[in-house]
Write a protein that holds these residues in place. Sequence first.
Motif, mmCIF file in Angstrom:
data_model
loop_
_atom_site.group_PDB
_atom_site.id
_atom_site.type_symbol
_atom_site.label_atom_id
_atom_site.label_comp_id
_atom_site.label_asym_id
_atom_site.label_seq_id
_atom_site.Cartn_x
_atom_site.Cartn_y
_atom_site.Cartn_z
ATOM 1 N N VAL A 69 27.117 -17.834 -23.259
ATOM 2 C CA VAL A 69 26.045 -18.708 -23.763
ATOM 3 C C VAL A 69 24.831 -17.848 -24.136
ATOM 4 N N THR A 70 24.509 -16.887 -23.262
ATOM 5 C CA THR A 70 23.372 -15.984 -23.523
ATOM 6 C C THR A 70 23.612 -15.160 -24.785
ATOM 7 N N ALA A 71 24.815 -14.601 -24.911
ATOM 8 C CA ALA A 71 25.150 -13.758 -26.074
ATOM 9 C C ALA A 71 25.045 -14.555 -27.374
ATOM 10 N N ALA A 72 25.537 -15.798 -27.351
ATOM 11 C CA ALA A 72 25.470 -16.653 -28.543
ATOM 12 C C ALA A 72 24.015 -16.933 -28.912
ATOM 13 N N ALA A 73 23.194 -17.237 -27.900
ATOM 14 C CA ALA A 73 21.780 -17.537 -28.150
ATOM 15 C C ALA A 73 21.042 -16.312 -28.701
ATOM 16 N N LEU A 74 21.344 -15.134 -28.139
ATOM 17 C CA LEU A 74 20.698 -13.911 -28.617
ATOM 18 C C LEU A 74 21.056 -13.623 -30.074
ATOM 19 N N GLU A 75 22.312 -13.805 -30.395
ATOM 20 C CA GLU A 75 22.752 -13.570 -31.773
ATOM 21 C C GLU A 75 22.124 -14.592 -32.716
ATOM 22 N N TYR A 76 22.039 -15.842 -32.264
ATOM 23 C CA TYR A 76 21.408 -16.894 -33.072
ATOM 24 C C TYR A 76 19.936 -16.541 -33.335
ATOM 25 N N LEU A 77 19.232 -16.128 -32.286
ATOM 26 C CA LEU A 77 17.816 -15.760 -32.432
ATOM 27 C C LEU A 77 17.644 -14.568 -33.359
ATOM 28 N N ASN A 78 18.499 -13.579 -33.196
ATOM 29 C CA ASN A 78 18.429 -12.387 -34.037
ATOM 30 C C ASN A 78 18.637 -12.744 -35.507
ATOM 31 N N ARG A 79 19.633 -13.593 -35.758
ATOM 32 C CA ARG A 79 19.967 -13.975 -37.125
ATOM 33 C C ARG A 79 18.897 -14.870 -37.735
ATOM 34 N N SER A 80 18.446 -15.874 -36.980
ATOM 35 C CA SER A 80 17.472 -16.818 -37.543
ATOM 36 C C SER A 80 16.120 -16.157 -37.737
ATOM 37 N N ASN A 81 15.784 -15.201 -36.889
ATOM 38 C CA ASN A 81 14.528 -14.476 -37.038
ATOM 39 C C ASN A 81 14.535 -13.659 -38.320
ATOM 40 N N THR A 82 15.675 -13.031 -38.618
ATOM 41 C CA THR A 82 15.817 -12.247 -39.850
ATOM 42 C C THR A 82 15.655 -13.141 -41.065
ATOM 43 N N THR A 83 16.308 -14.299 -41.021
ATOM 44 C CA THR A 83 16.245 -15.250 -42.135
ATOM 45 C C THR A 83 14.825 -15.735 -42.348
ATOM 46 N N ARG A 84 14.161 -16.062 -41.226
ATOM 47 C CA ARG A 84 12.791 -16.566 -41.338
ATOM 48 C C ARG A 84 11.871 -15.507 -41.921
ATOM 49 N N LYS A 85 12.077 -14.261 -41.505
ATOM 50 C CA LYS A 85 11.234 -13.189 -42.036
ATOM 51 C C LYS A 85 11.452 -13.052 -43.539
ATOM 52 N N ALA A 86 12.709 -13.122 -43.939
ATOM 53 C CA ALA A 86 13.023 -13.016 -45.356
ATOM 54 C C ALA A 86 12.372 -14.151 -46.121
ATOM 55 N N GLY A 87 12.423 -15.356 -45.545
ATOM 56 C CA GLY A 87 11.799 -16.522 -46.186
ATOM 57 C C GLY A 87 10.317 -16.328 -46.344
ATOM 58 N N ALA A 88 9.670 -15.798 -45.314
ATOM 59 C CA ALA A 88 8.221 -15.568 -45.372
ATOM 60 C C ALA A 88 7.909 -14.526 -46.438
ATOM 61 N N SER A 89 8.767 -13.493 -46.518
ATOM 62 C CA SER A 89 8.564 -12.438 -47.500
ATOM 63 C C SER A 89 8.702 -12.984 -48.916
ATOM 64 N N ASP A 90 9.703 -13.873 -49.137
ATOM 65 C CA ASP A 90 9.888 -14.490 -50.453
ATOM 66 C C ASP A 90 8.655 -15.288 -50.840
ATOM 67 N N ALA A 91 8.105 -16.044 -49.884
ATOM 68 C CA ALA A 91 6.919 -16.863 -50.155
ATOM 69 C C ALA A 91 5.746 -15.955 -50.529
ATOM 70 N N ALA A 92 5.604 -14.833 -49.813
ATOM 71 C CA ALA A 92 4.513 -13.896 -50.109
ATOM 72 C C ALA A 92 4.687 -13.313 -51.514
ATOM 73 N N ASP A 93 5.945 -12.977 -51.881
ATOM 74 C CA ASP A 93 6.221 -12.448 -53.219
ATOM 75 C C ASP A 93 5.858 -13.464 -54.283
#
Length: 200
Positions: free
Chosen positions: A117-141
């Motif tokens: 359960v912990t491993a799944a949550a960590l991977e989810y957080l890692n992945r969603s954080n990357t996506t969110r950062k990319a989204g923020a970067s696109d908005a800034a662009d």
Amino acid sequence: MKLSRFFEDIIPLYKAELEDLKSDSEGKNVLKARLREKAEQLPMLLPMMASNPEMLAVAFHQGFIFMNPLTMESLITKEAGKFPSWKTLSAAVKLEPWAEPLSRIVLKDPDGEAFMVTAAALEYLNRSNTTRKAGASDAADADEDEDKEANDENEELKEHGDLDGQYGRHGRDDGDDGDDYDLGEAGADWLAEQGFDRKE
């Protein structure tokens, strides 16, 4: 997104662990090879599962398919000890075929369910954080592009004398061009051109 204290504390460790595995001393990306090594070492790392789950969780990097993000969003707000069972969570999370044998090794251990359960949550957080950062970067662009467009437009107007030049800010003649040309006289000239008698 509000994280429980448990996940707030552990996600930086998980990211740091992944970062350490990414490149060798020459700066080459060796993440795949090192993750494979980590997966092979998993049986020997089991004693660390409860104390340092992030050390083992990286072996499952990119090994989860998230079917229901809402379930994961709820999970990451929970403290350790309040987690659902792995069996319950597996309705919302599937494993990639290569990760199935690894999960079977882990689940033989008494701490295995909580770890998965912990491993799944960590991977989810890692992945969603990357996506969110990319989204923020696109908005800034996008904002940057809009600003550039507006600046280009202003430059063009200035070149044509339409912005704060001989016309005012709104493109109208503000009468400050230094000429004493009378608007009434201009109207009379135009009427005369159209065949009307000029009024004296």
